[in-house]
Write a protein that holds these residues in place. Structure first.
Motif, mmCIF file in Angstrom:
data_model
loop_
_atom_site.group_PDB
_atom_site.id
_atom_site.type_symbol
_atom_site.label_atom_id
_atom_site.label_comp_id
_atom_site.label_asym_id
_atom_site.label_seq_id
_atom_site.Cartn_x
_atom_site.Cartn_y
_atom_site.Cartn_z
ATOM 1 N N VAL A 93 -24.781 68.894 84.550
ATOM 2 C CA VAL A 93 -24.525 67.449 84.543
ATOM 3 C C VAL A 93 -25.822 66.747 84.175
ATOM 4 O O VAL A 93 -26.840 66.896 84.861
ATOM 5 N N TYR A 94 -25.795 66.002 83.072
ATOM 6 C CA TYR A 94 -26.983 65.305 82.576
ATOM 7 C C TYR A 94 -26.877 63.807 82.864
ATOM 8 O O TYR A 94 -25.793 63.222 82.793
ATOM 9 N N SER A 95 -28.007 63.191 83.154
ATOM 10 C CA SER A 95 -28.038 61.742 83.338
ATOM 11 C C SER A 95 -27.697 61.060 82.017
ATOM 12 O O SER A 95 -28.165 61.465 80.956
ATOM 13 N N TYR A 126 -21.573 55.847 72.680
ATOM 14 C CA TYR A 126 -21.723 56.719 71.516
ATOM 15 C C TYR A 126 -21.261 58.148 71.829
ATOM 16 O O TYR A 126 -21.671 59.102 71.181
ATOM 17 N N SER A 127 -20.371 58.260 72.845
ATOM 18 C CA SER A 127 -19.845 59.560 73.293
ATOM 19 C C SER A 127 -20.942 60.506 73.755
ATOM 20 O O SER A 127 -20.834 61.719 73.617
ATOM 21 N N LEU A 128 -22.008 59.937 74.300
ATOM 22 C CA LEU A 128 -23.101 60.732 74.831
ATOM 23 C C LEU A 128 -23.140 60.618 76.356
ATOM 24 O O LEU A 128 -24.154 60.282 76.950
ATOM 25 N N ASP A 129 -21.984 60.897 76.955
ATOM 26 C CA ASP A 129 -21.957 61.065 78.400
ATOM 27 C C ASP A 129 -22.513 62.453 78.693
ATOM 28 O O ASP A 129 -23.055 63.115 77.805
ATOM 29 N N SER A 130 -22.398 62.917 79.928
ATOM 30 C CA SER A 130 -22.953 64.229 80.266
ATOM 31 C C SER A 130 -22.393 65.321 79.362
ATOM 32 O O SER A 130 -23.128 66.184 78.878
ATOM 33 N N LYS A 131 -21.087 65.284 79.125
ATOM 34 C CA LYS A 131 -20.477 66.334 78.298
ATOM 35 C C LYS A 131 -20.933 66.234 76.844
ATOM 36 O O LYS A 131 -21.101 67.241 76.157
ATOM 37 N N ILE A 173 -23.893 65.131 75.851
ATOM 38 C CA ILE A 173 -25.252 65.680 75.824
ATOM 39 C C ILE A 173 -25.204 67.201 75.920
ATOM 40 O O ILE A 173 -25.981 67.908 75.268
ATOM 41 N N GLN A 174 -24.257 67.701 76.709
ATOM 42 C CA GLN A 174 -24.094 69.154 76.819
ATOM 43 C C GLN A 174 -23.774 69.774 75.462
ATOM 44 O O GLN A 174 -24.307 70.826 75.103
ATOM 45 N N ARG A 175 -22.918 69.114 74.684
ATOM 46 C CA ARG A 175 -22.576 69.634 73.352
ATOM 47 C C ARG A 175 -23.805 69.659 72.442
ATOM 48 O O ARG A 175 -24.005 70.616 71.664
ATOM 49 N N LEU A 176 -24.634 68.611 72.526
ATOM 50 C CA LEU A 176 -25.867 68.599 71.738
ATOM 51 C C LEU A 176 -26.789 69.731 72.162
ATOM 52 O O LEU A 176 -27.445 70.364 71.328
ATOM 53 N N MET A 177 -26.823 70.000 73.467
ATOM 54 C CA MET A 177 -27.698 71.050 73.979
ATOM 55 C C MET A 177 -27.263 72.425 73.457
ATOM 56 O O MET A 177 -28.100 73.284 73.169
ATOM 57 N N VAL A 178 -25.962 72.640 73.346
ATOM 58 C CA VAL A 178 -25.452 73.898 72.789
ATOM 59 C C VAL A 178 -25.956 74.070 71.357
ATOM 60 O O VAL A 178 -26.440 75.142 70.972
ATOM 61 N N SER A 179 -25.852 73.005 70.557
ATOM 62 C CA SER A 179 -26.334 73.046 69.170
ATOM 63 C C SER A 179 -27.829 73.314 69.112
ATOM 64 O O SER A 179 -28.310 74.107 68.307
#
Length: 216
Positions: free
Chosen positions: A153-155, A163-168, A170-176
C-alpha cells in the motif's frame, strides 16, 4: 546502483508519460527511476487468505472472498444512483454496492461468473455488504490466484488519484520499474557477510520491500 539508469526521467517509464510525470514530481517528488524505486509502501494487505461469507464480520480488515455473481441491478436516481449486485458462495450471500464507475462495471461484470472480491465488509439490516470491492475474474486454469500475496500500500494524494495513481496505480508502475531496472542494482556488502548472517542480497531486499513473497 548503476547511476545512469536510475537517473532516467520518470516520464520514460512505461505507463507514465508527460502528464503523469508532472503530477508525480509535484505531489511526491518522484523525478526519476531511482526516486520511484525508493518510494516504499507504508503497509501491506494480506491477500493470502480467502474467507467464506458465513465467517465474515465487520471487525475484520480488508478481506477477499471467492463468489459467484448472482444478479446485477441499477437502483436510484441522480445522487442516489448505485449499482447493486448479489454474490454467493456455498455458505451464504453478500451484497456488493458501487456508487462510481457504474457504466464500466455494467459493461464488464458477468452474471454467473466466479470472481475474487476484495474489500471491507459491513452489515446493513443484518446482511453482509461490501462497498466498492475490487473484482477479479477467477480463472480455474490458473495454478494459483494472482493476488495470493502481501499487497503493498503506497501513499497517494487526491491529485494523484485523478490520474489513476492511487496505491494500486503506483503498484503497477513499480512492477514496470522493477522489470526494467532491478538487474542494475549493485551489491554493496561483501559476499562473506551476506553468507555469514544469511542476509538478502540488495536486489532481493529491494524486491521484497515492494513485493513480499509471504507473510513470514
Amino acid at each position: 546502483m548503476n547511476d545512469q539508469i536510475f537517473k532516467t526521467p520518470i516520464e520514460y517509464l512505461k505507463g507514465v508519460g508527460p502528464q503523469r510525470a508532472e503530477i508525480l514530481k509535484k505531489e511526491i517528488s518522484v523525478f526519476n527511476y531511482g526516486d520511484l524505486l525508493s518510494y516504499y509502501p507504508f503497509r501491506y494487505i494480506d491477500r493470502t487468505q480467502f474467507y467464506k461469507i458465513k465467517d465474515v464480520d465487520s471487525e475484520l480488515p480488508y478481506i477477499q472472498i471467492l463468489v459467484r455473481l448472482k444478479s446485477l441491478e441499477l437502483l436510484g436516481e441522480k445522487r442516489t444512483k448505485r449499482l447493486v449486485a448479489e454474490a454467493i458462495d456455498d455458505t451464504g450471500e453478500i451484497e456488493l454496492v458501487w456508487f462510481q464507475g457504474i457504466n464500466w462495471l455494467q459493461k464488464n461484470l458477468q452474471i454467473n461468473q466466479v470472481y475474487i472480491i476484495f474489500g471491507k465488509v459491513s452489515f446493513f439490516n443484518g446482511k453482509a455488504q461490501m462497498a466498492h470491492p475490487e473484482m477479479e475474474l477467477f480463472n480455474k486454469q490458473q495454478k494459483s490466484v494472482g493476488n495470493l500475496m502481501l499487497q503493498p500500500v503506497y501513499s497517494s494524494t487526491e491529485k494523484l488519484k485523478q490520474y489513476s495513481l492511487d496505491s494500486k496505480g503506483i503498484q503497477r508502475l513499480m512492477v514496470s520499474l522493477i522489470d526494467v531496472c532491478l538487474s542494475e542494482v549493485d551489491e554493496i556488502l561483501p559476499t562473506y557477510l551476506i553468507n555469514q548472517f544469511k542476509l538478502f542480497k540488495r536486489v532481493e531486499a529491494i524486491h521484497h520491500i515492494h513485493f513480499p513473497a509471504d507473510v513470514n
